[in-house]
Design an enzyme around this catalytic site. Structure first.
Site, short mmCIF file in Angstrom:
data_model
loop_
_atom_site.label_atom_id
_atom_site.label_comp_id
_atom_site.label_asym_id
_atom_site.label_seq_id
_atom_site.Cartn_x
_atom_site.Cartn_y
_atom_site.Cartn_z
N ASP A 1 -26.85 -73.00 35.65
CA ASP A 1 -25.99 -72.61 34.54
C ASP A 1 -24.51 -72.90 34.84
O ASP A 1 -24.05 -72.77 35.97
CB ASP A 1 -26.17 -71.11 34.28
N GLU B 1 -26.67 -77.77 33.61
CA GLU B 1 -26.06 -77.52 32.31
C GLU B 1 -24.58 -77.85 32.49
O GLU B 1 -23.79 -77.01 32.91
CB GLU B 1 -26.26 -76.06 31.87
#
Length: 634
Positions: free
Chosen positions: A314, A367
């Site tokens: 993330d 990401e």
């Protein structure tokens, strides 16, 4: 007499590795371990707290009394406190009571290496083991056949707390999900599930992205072994498991990692590097060896002990840049005068090197929302070493295009074709994630223009385009049946919508698209390679039509795709074809079973020796409204 027995699981080599930041199985040493010493059963505790004056283990076994069970500090300047406490067992609640040598402040901290935690809002760690008999040998031995970059990779992104709720809006347990969720994912044909963070977190509205228990699956849904059952069942059904992993920041909750021993132990001491303004959270000190070892050990832990097949990392962009979400004067350039966070970049490279060198057929997925180069290229050639990267530019451009009324789309065709100018610079995953259906962005179905029929036709078109575009796929839960409301983490998806034909049609479409993707090698064998894609015609903007060829290893298995981005039926529409023969339609998003009008070309489609689109042969098609049609040569 001391209530703590001197004992250690550490060797001198362990300590050397730890200090150098090269110990990647710290969870085998630090934390709470059920062992036997001199014939006596109990628990060995070890915690890193180098600036502590004293460390006590407090818990329900000693009425949370400080000073009853004081750990011993090691003599080797490692900063590790350790000791064996006899006659305590699995299920014991505990914390570390740490008195700082800097200011004398006493803090009560959860164990950073706890395997299990109390159910929030309670915050104690729980002594636990990871004993479990796995039944997924077939998956683990043959994982390369499912999890490699040249295999179909269709991901169903799931928030476990809101996929489906039980009676009185309660959470489903891991064991219930092992029945219901596994059956559903199998039925809809996704190859993988991605769980939004399941590591323990204190605050439900964070969706799990603010972690306090990095080594513990959240107790909201059950015990660690219950989560193992869920993973095991998915594997037994041939479904891979990806976890969201958050090495980018962590909350400053009193029991968490922040100011752990009275110093900036895990977070960077410079607030310009150690505090994240967007999330009001702390940022790891990637230049500190022991912190790097903690994070990489955590990644290894989930892959090793929970048989996880991939980690989606993330907020990578926030790690890469020193000025991310910071104003002038709020950040400091690196030693070369640039904005790149060199410590973080070094950490990410090492993380990927460790994962790919120690685990067969796993993937790491970034990401990463910027144009940082070579994110998914090997570290040996200067890349960050990820297996894949989210294609955020494609997602934003595509959704922007689809939100336009169809009459205006001819002026914006470049928003779709632009993706092919950079599609093969990275190993891209195409995401329609949770971030696109919250905070007033509307659900995917309500991003689509037109009346009800056109909205659903546009959504079917969007999915058909996505599944035939190069790259792997990710779809957030609810999108597969046209969820109408924005995602709400506090309640179940709107499963009642499946009683309506348009919604059940979307679910049937996704099921069949997953099958199409898996059954046509041309759609996945070269999904990251430029020689796996060829335009037939990208310049028919007046009709808002795109046509292209997807190619696999066998030229005879190539797939031809035609997209009609308006509601006008195009009769006698000619496209160029590379060779003679017949064309067979194998997929049509306008089919009646999906809620479409059922328009299709006549059968068989005979290819003619008429030059078109720069090719010697061509064929005439009838293109349904707002549709993707897929053909093979026969």
């Amino acid at each position: 007499m001391s209530k703590v027995t001197s004992h250690s699981l550490f060797t001198d080599f362990d300590i050397d590795l730890f200090k150098a930041g090269k110990h990647f199985k710290l969870y085998e040493k630090l934390g709470a371990h059920l062992i036997e010493v001199n014939g006596i059963k109990g628990v060995y505790f070890a915690v890193w707290a180098p600036t502590a004056h004293s460390v006590s283990v407090v818990g329900d076994f000693n009425y949370w009394t400080q000073g009853e069970h004081v750990l011993n500090v090691r003599w080797d300047s490692s900063g590790i406190w350790e000791g064996f406490i006899p006659d305590i067992s699995k299920g014991t609640l505990y914390k570390y009571k740490i008195q700082s040598s800097i200011n004398g402040v006493i803090a009560e901290k959860a164990d950073p290496f706890a395997r299990y935690c109390e159910k929030p809002p309670h915050t104690a760690s729980v002594v636990w083991d990871l004993d479990y008999k796995w039944k997924d040998d077939n998956w683990m031995q043959n994982r390369q056949d499912y999890n490699a970059l040249d295999k179909p990779y269709s991901v169903y992104e799931v928030h476990l707390g809101s996929w489906r709720r039980g009676e009185h809006n309660r959470f489903l347990t891991y064991l219930e999900l092992a029945d219901d969720l596994v059956k559903y994912v199998k039925e809809t044909g996704f190859t993988h599930v991605e769980f939004m963070p399941i590591m323990e977190y204190p605050y439900d509205p964070s969706w799990g992205y603010q972690l306090t228990g990095y080594f513990a699956p959240t107790s909201r849904f059950g015990k660690p072994q219950d989560f193992m059952v869920l993973v095991d069942r998915l594997h037994q059904e041939g479904i891979g498991v990806i976890l969201d992993w958050v090495p980018s920041h962590f909350p400053d909750d009193a029991h968490g990692l922040g100011y752990f021993d009275g110093s900036h132990l895990y977070e960077h001491p410079d607030r310009r590097k150690g505090y994240h303004p967007d999330w009001k959270s702390l940022v790891f000190n990637y230049g500190r060896n022991e912190v790097r070892a903690f994070l990489i050990s955590n990644a290894v832990f989930w892959l090793q002990n929970y048989h996880i097949d991939g980690l989606r990392v993330d907020a990578v962009a926030s790690m890469l840049y020193l000025d991310y979400s910071r104003k002038d004067g709020e950040w400091e350039a690196n030693i070369y005068g640039g904005r790149e966070n060199l410590d973080s970049i070094s950490f990410l490279k090492e993380f990927n090197e460790v994962i790919y060198s120690n685990f067969n057929a796993v993937q790491t997925i970034a990401e990463e929302s910027t144009s940082f180069s070579m994110v998914s290229r090997p570290t040996s050639v200067g890349g960050l070493g990820f297996g894949m990267k989210w294609m955020m530019g494609w997602m934003h451009d595509t959704l922007k295009y689809f939100q336009k009324e169809t009459v205006y789309r001819k002026y914006h065709q470049n928003e779709l074709t632009f993706s092919m100018t950079y599609s093969f610079t990275e190993n891209f995953m195409l995401p329609f994630s949770h971030d696109e259906v919250v905070y007033g962005k509307k659900s995917l179905i309500y991003k689509m223009p037109g009346d009800e029929w056109q909205r659903f036709a546009n959504l079917r078109l969007l999915y058909g385009y996505m599944f035939t575009h190069p790259g792997t796929k990710l779809l957030f839960m609810g999108a597969e049946f046209g969820q109408t409301s924005e995602w709400n983490f506090e309640q179940s998806l709107d499963w009642h919508l499946l009683q309506y034909d348009f919604h059940s049609g979307i679910k049937s479409l996704i099921t069949d698209l997953n099958q199409l993707y898996k059954s046509q090698p041309a759609l996945y064998e070269k999904q990251f390679r430029g020689d796996g894609f060829e335009w037939i015609n990208y310049s028919d903007d007046q009709n808002a039509i795109l046509s292209y060829i997807r190619k696999g290893n066998n030229p005879d298995e190539n797939v031809i795709v035609v997209c009609n981005f308006t509601q006008v039926v195009r009769e006698n529409y000619r496209i160029g074809i590379p060779k003679k023969g017949n064309l067979k339609e194998i997929f049509n998003t306008d089919a009646k079973i999906y809620g479409g009008s059922g328009i299709e070309s006549p059968k068989p489609l005979k290819i003619e020796s008429i030059s078109y689109d720069g090719r010697d042969f061509s064929v005439e098609l009838i293109l349904p409204p707002l549709s993707v049609t897929v053909y093979v040569l026969s």
